[in-house]
Every structure is written in structure tokens, then in C-alpha cells.
Scaffold this motif. Structure first.
Motif, PDB file in Angstrom:
ATOM      1  N   VAL A  35       0.837  -1.204   0.000  1.00  0.00           N
ATOM      2  CA  VAL A  35       0.000   0.000   0.000  1.00  0.00           C
ATOM      3  C   VAL A  35       0.872   1.255   0.000  1.00  0.00           C
ATOM      4  CG1 VAL A  35      -1.745   1.313   1.272  1.00  0.00           C
ATOM      5  CG2 VAL A  35      -1.903  -1.189   1.156  1.00  0.00           C
ATOM      6  N   ALA A  36       0.615   2.134  -0.961  1.00  0.00           N
ATOM      7  CA  ALA A  36       1.286   3.435  -0.997  1.00  0.00           C
ATOM      8  C   ALA A  36       0.500   4.473  -0.217  1.00  0.00           C
ATOM      9  CB  ALA A  36       1.475   3.899  -2.440  1.00  0.00           C
ATOM     10  N   ALA A  37      -0.821   4.436  -0.351  1.00  0.00           N
ATOM     11  CA  ALA A  37      -1.697   5.358   0.373  1.00  0.00           C
ATOM     12  C   ALA A  37      -3.100   4.776   0.387  1.00  0.00           C
ATOM     13  CB  ALA A  37      -1.694   6.744  -0.281  1.00  0.00           C
ATOM     14  N   ALA A  38      -3.882   5.166   1.382  1.00  0.00           N
ATOM     15  CA  ALA A  38      -5.275   4.723   1.500  1.00  0.00           C
ATOM     16  C   ALA A  38      -6.177   5.939   1.649  1.00  0.00           C
ATOM     17  CB  ALA A  38      -5.456   3.788   2.699  1.00  0.00           C
ATOM     18  N   GLY A  39      -7.314   5.921   0.973  1.00  0.00           N
ATOM     19  CA  GLY A  39      -8.278   6.995   1.131  1.00  0.00           C
ATOM     20  C   GLY A  39      -9.082   6.820   2.407  1.00  0.00           C
ATOM     21  N   VAL A  40      -9.435   7.942   3.026  1.00  0.00           N
ATOM     22  CA  VAL A  40     -10.291   7.942   4.213  1.00  0.00           C
ATOM     23  C   VAL A  40     -11.705   8.307   3.761  1.00  0.00           C
ATOM     24  CG1 VAL A  40     -10.722   9.000   6.467  1.00  0.00           C
ATOM     25  CG2 VAL A  40      -8.369   8.595   5.689  1.00  0.00           C
ATOM     26  N   CYS A  66      -7.324   2.116  -2.015  1.00  0.00           N
ATOM     27  CA  CYS A  66      -5.908   2.392  -1.818  1.00  0.00           C
ATOM     28  C   CYS A  66      -5.218   2.486  -3.166  1.00  0.00           C
ATOM     29  CB  CYS A  66      -5.248   1.305  -0.965  1.00  0.00           C
ATOM     30  SG  CYS A  66      -4.943  -0.258  -1.835  1.00  0.00           S
ATOM     31  N   SER A  67      -3.971   2.895  -3.128  1.00  0.00           N
ATOM     32  CA  SER A  67      -3.070   2.764  -4.271  1.00  0.00           C
ATOM     33  C   SER A  67      -1.862   1.972  -3.798  1.00  0.00           C
ATOM     34  CB  SER A  67      -2.642   4.138  -4.787  1.00  0.00           C
ATOM     35  OG  SER A  67      -1.945   4.858  -3.771  1.00  0.00           O
ATOM     36  N   GLY A  68      -1.141   1.384  -4.741  1.00  0.00           N
ATOM     37  CA  GLY A  68       0.024   0.614  -4.336  1.00  0.00           C
ATOM     38  C   GLY A  68       0.692  -0.083  -5.495  1.00  0.00           C
ATOM     39  N   THR A  69       1.632  -0.952  -5.144  1.00  0.00           N
ATOM     40  CA  THR A  69       2.427  -1.692  -6.122  1.00  0.00           C
ATOM     41  C   THR A  69       2.183  -3.176  -5.929  1.00  0.00           C
ATOM     42  OG1 THR A  69       4.112   0.034  -6.046  1.00  0.00           O
ATOM     43  CG2 THR A  69       4.760  -2.090  -6.979  1.00  0.00           C
ATOM     44  N   ILE A  70       1.994  -3.905  -7.011  1.00  0.00           N
ATOM     45  CA  ILE A  70       1.745  -5.343  -6.921  1.00  0.00           C
ATOM     46  C   ILE A  70       3.015  -6.065  -6.472  1.00  0.00           C
ATOM     47  CG2 ILE A  70       1.131  -7.422  -8.207  1.00  0.00           C
ATOM     48  CD1 ILE A  70      -0.644  -5.741  -9.991  1.00  0.00           C
ATOM     49  N   LEU A  71       2.881  -6.812  -5.365  1.00  0.00           N
ATOM     50  CA  LEU A  71       3.998  -7.599  -4.824  1.00  0.00           C
ATOM     51  C   LEU A  71       3.955  -9.061  -5.265  1.00  0.00           C
ATOM     52  CD1 LEU A  71       4.107  -6.371  -1.097  1.00  0.00           C
ATOM     53  CD2 LEU A  71       5.700  -5.775  -2.932  1.00  0.00           C
ATOM     54  N   GLY A  95      -7.503  -1.342   3.811  1.00  0.00           N
ATOM     55  CA  GLY A  95      -6.609  -0.365   3.205  1.00  0.00           C
ATOM     56  C   GLY A  95      -5.703   0.354   4.189  1.00  0.00           C
ATOM     57  N   TYR A  96      -6.106   0.435   5.457  1.00  0.00           N
ATOM     58  CA  TYR A  96      -5.282   1.098   6.470  1.00  0.00           C
ATOM     59  C   TYR A  96      -4.205   0.129   6.954  1.00  0.00           C
ATOM     60  CZ  TYR A  96      -9.051   4.641   7.279  1.00  0.00           C
ATOM     61  OH  TYR A  96      -9.994   5.636   7.172  1.00  0.00           O
ATOM     62  N   ALA A  97      -3.314  -0.241   6.071  1.00  0.00           N
ATOM     63  CA  ALA A  97      -2.293  -1.230   6.405  1.00  0.00           C
ATOM     64  C   ALA A  97      -1.133  -1.098   5.431  1.00  0.00           C
ATOM     65  CB  ALA A  97      -2.880  -2.637   6.334  1.00  0.00           C
ATOM     66  N   GLU A  98      -0.050  -1.814   5.728  1.00  0.00           N
ATOM     67  CA  GLU A  98       1.106  -1.792   4.838  1.00  0.00           C
ATOM     68  C   GLU A  98       0.893  -2.636   3.590  1.00  0.00           C
ATOM     69  OE1 GLU A  98       5.012  -1.021   7.492  1.00  0.00           O
ATOM     70  OE2 GLU A  98       4.106  -3.000   7.767  1.00  0.00           O
ATOM     71  N   LYS A  99       0.066  -3.660   3.712  1.00  0.00           N
ATOM     72  CA  LYS A  99      -0.222  -4.544   2.581  1.00  0.00           C
ATOM     73  C   LYS A  99      -1.694  -4.920   2.593  1.00  0.00           C
ATOM     74  CE  LYS A  99       3.219  -7.325   3.865  1.00  0.00           C
ATOM     75  NZ  LYS A  99       4.175  -8.461   3.923  1.00  0.00           N
ATOM     76  N   ILE A 326      -0.836   7.409   4.717  1.00  0.00           N
ATOM     77  CA  ILE A 326       0.334   6.817   4.073  1.00  0.00           C
ATOM     78  C   ILE A 326       1.102   5.947   5.061  1.00  0.00           C
ATOM     79  CG2 ILE A 326       2.496   7.306   2.869  1.00  0.00           C
ATOM     80  CD1 ILE A 326       1.329   9.901   1.928  1.00  0.00           C
ATOM     81  N   PRO A 327       1.222   4.638   4.775  1.00  0.00           N
ATOM     82  CA  PRO A 327       2.046   3.783   5.638  1.00  0.00           C
ATOM     83  C   PRO A 327       3.519   4.152   5.522  1.00  0.00           C
ATOM     84  CG  PRO A 327       0.633   2.493   4.164  1.00  0.00           C
ATOM     85  CD  PRO A 327       0.607   3.895   3.668  1.00  0.00           C
TER      86      PRO A 327
END
Length: 331
Positions: A35-40, A66-71, A95-99, A326-327
Motif C-alpha cells: 500500500v502506498a496510500a489509502a483513502g479515508v 488504496c493505491s500501491g504496487t503489486i507484490l 486499506g489502512y495497512a502496509e499490505k 500513508i504507511p
């Protein structure tokens, strides 16, 4: 991994960032995101208060976009997605997490010209507005459209996409600062609900006709006035109950002017239904975002550890646009 948990139902202070069990590998048709960022969103505050029943299998942690990068990819994920892709996503929660693990059908590519962080504020508003206003209420070019809460995340997006598609846009908001922001995004008629009667103003601006579609976040307290503001064959879509869920209403205007009321949320829909909405958003909305005609309006970004402050800000209703968390990754 670190995530924000709801210690117990209550106020913003019950949110706690803590170390939690790591996620399992993505299952069939799923991807794992960093996760790069999560919307509230308001949904998160209702969940925190204990007023929301989670969909089956949903993460207990808040965060519906959220937005992020595929792991990592699970089995049978479409070949369009690869490890390292930057995406934004509609979530059932978490979404309120690192992954977070996401069904691949709920992914959208980060639009060209939008940062990975800002893209976290797109999925929920785009899917909500497109599914309600356009897929269901069928707002058409040339029709008029009233948005209550025009300065909210939903509102700021709805103004832009409606103007892009050729509609006259009316908004309500509670301060001149918010109305100025709405006007700057393209709203044609801006009404301060604290100092004006929006029903009378709409009648004045439309020569007594009324508007064709209303997107409402208030519910009970606005229902009769919304019906009084609609034109013949007008459509009201209710997406929130900030003004309560119970009211008494005169149904005569519905019969006389063939009015339609619909109420629906996004989170509780089936995966297939949400995937269809996401597909329609990519087809119809993403070109407007890529062209710069529709932009995410980001009010503030905060670290995940300040989720309490983010919820307090959301519930103060002083913000204009989206609030993001943002995590801080430390692995």
C-alpha cells in the motif's frame, strides 16, 4: 505488518496502529499490494462506530480504497497485471495497512499524470459516482445535476466528471470557501445551505422546472426537499444518511412528476457487480483523468499512525476533497 485496528466501537480515539499478523499469499484471482496510500471515507467512520456490518470475508481493518504496487499474483490472474505494476484499487476493507490482498477485478491502473499517492483518492469516488449517477440514474448530456456536499471527496469528483460529460451542475455546501472551491472545479450554481433555501434557489435557476438528477448524502432530513427540487422524470440517488434515516414524506410529487428514488452503497455489492463497475470506470472515466479534465482533489495526507487525526478531520467536515493515509514501510 502494521495496520490500523478498531479497538472497540467508538470515537476516533479507538483507532490503534499496531503490529498485526502478516497476510497470507494471494488466492486465486487475487493480488497482494504494497500500500502506498489509502483513502479515508465516511464508510470507515461508520465502521469504527460499530454501525456497519462487514461483508463476508472482509478485512477487519478499515479502508475501502488504496493505491500501491503489486507484490505477488495469485493463480489465474489476468496477464494484464504483473509484479511491480502501480495500481489503485477498490477494497472490501483493509486499506489502512502496509499490505492488502485484492481481487484482480477491482484493480485500476494508476492514470498517466497522477501520482501513485494521489491515485489512492480515485477508486471509491469514481466507482460511487459512476455507478449511481451514470449507470443507474442515467444522467445524460444536457441534463442538470445537483450534488449535496459538493466539496466532499465524492462531490469534488462528481462536479468534474459531470462537467466533462456536458451537464449543468448545482452544488450545496456550508461555507463560502467550499463554494469557491466547487466553482473552481466547474460548478455552475453554488448554494450555501446555511443561508439559502436550496429548493427555492433551484426553482429560480431552472424557471420552476427543477433538476434532473440529485446525488444526496443526507437522507431523511433532505428527502422531501429533494423531491420538491426534481424535474419531471427526475431521479434522486441517496448514498448517505448524515441527516438521518427516518422521515415523513408526501409522495404526491413522485406521482405527479414520475420521480424515482434509489438508495445503494458500494461496499456490500457482489464481486462481480463491483468488477463491472470498475471496468466501466476504466472505460468511461479514466480517459477524462488521463486528459487532465478530471483530477483527484487531495486535501491532506497523513501518516498511517495519525489515523485518529484523519478521522477527526473527516468528521469535522472542514476538509475540501480527499484525506489520505500513508504507511511508513520499514521492511
Amino acid at each position: 505488518m502494521r495496520a490500523v485496528a478498531i479497538a472497540r466501537p467508538g470515537g476516533a480515539e479507538v483507532l490503534e496502529e499496531r503490529e498485526v499478523e502478516d497476510l497470507p499469499a494471494p488466492g486465486e484471482g487475487e493480488v497482494l499490494l504494497e500500500v502506498a496510500a489509502a483513502g479515508v471515507n465516511r464508510t470507515d467512520t461508520v465502521q469504527r462506530q460499530g454501525g456497519y456490518t462487514l461483508p463476508p470475508g472482509a478485512s477487519p481493518y478499515p479502508g475501502v480504497e488504496c493505491s500501491g504496487t503489486i507484490l505477488a499474483l495469485g493463480a489465474n490472474v489476468s496477464p494484464r497485471w504483473a509484479v511491480g505494476d502501480q495500481v489503485c484499487a477498490l477494497l472490501n476493507g483493509g486499506g489502512y495497512a502496509e499490505k492488502v490482498v485484492v481481487p484482480a477485478g477491482l484493480l485500476l491502473p494508476v492514470p498517466e499524470g497522477v501520482s501513485l499517492t494521489d491515485a489512492a483518492g480515485l477508486a471509491e469516488v469514481a466507482c460511487t459516482v459512476w455507478s449511481t449517477v451514470f449507470m443507474t440514474s442515467h444522467l445524460s448530456p444536457g441534463e442538470s445535476f445537483l450534488i449535496h456536499g459538493g466539496s466532499s471527496g465524492i462531490g469534488t469528483f462528481a462536479i468534474q466528471i459531470a462537467k466533462y460529460l456536458g451537464n449543468k451542475v448545482f452544488v450545496t455546501a456550508g461555507s463560502e470557501e467550499k463554494l469557491d472551491a466547487c466553482k473552481g472545479l466547474g460548478a455552475d450554481v453554488c448554494i450555501n445551505y446555511k443561508t439559502e433555501d436550496f429548493v427555492e434557489r433551484i426553482k429560480e435557476e431552472t424557471n420552476g422546472k427543477g433538476v434532473d438528477v440529485i446525488l444526496d448524502n443526507m437522507g431523511g432530513s433532505y428527502l422531501q426537499r429533494n423531491l420538491n427540487s426534481l424535474a419531471v422524470d427526475g431521479r434522486l440517488f441517496v448514498i448517505g444518511f448524515m441527516g438521518g434515516t427516518v422521515t415523513e414524506v408526501n409522495l404526491q410529487p413522485m406521482l405527479a412528476r414520475r420521480l424515482t428514488i434509489q438508495v445503494a452503497g458500494l461496499r456490500g455489492r457482489s464481486l462481480a457487480n463491483k468488477a463491472r463497475i470498475v471496468s466501466e470506470v476504466e472505460k468511461n472515466v479514466w480517459p477524462a483523468v488521463v486528459s487532465g479534465k478530471v483530477k483527484p482533489v487531495i486535501y491532506k495526507t497523513l501518516p498511517l499512525s495519525e489515523a485518529v487525526e484523519a478521522h477527526k478531520l473527516m468528521e469535522s467536515s472542514t476538509h475540501i476533497g480527499k484525506i489520505l493515509l500513508i504507511p511508513v514501510h520499514d521492511w
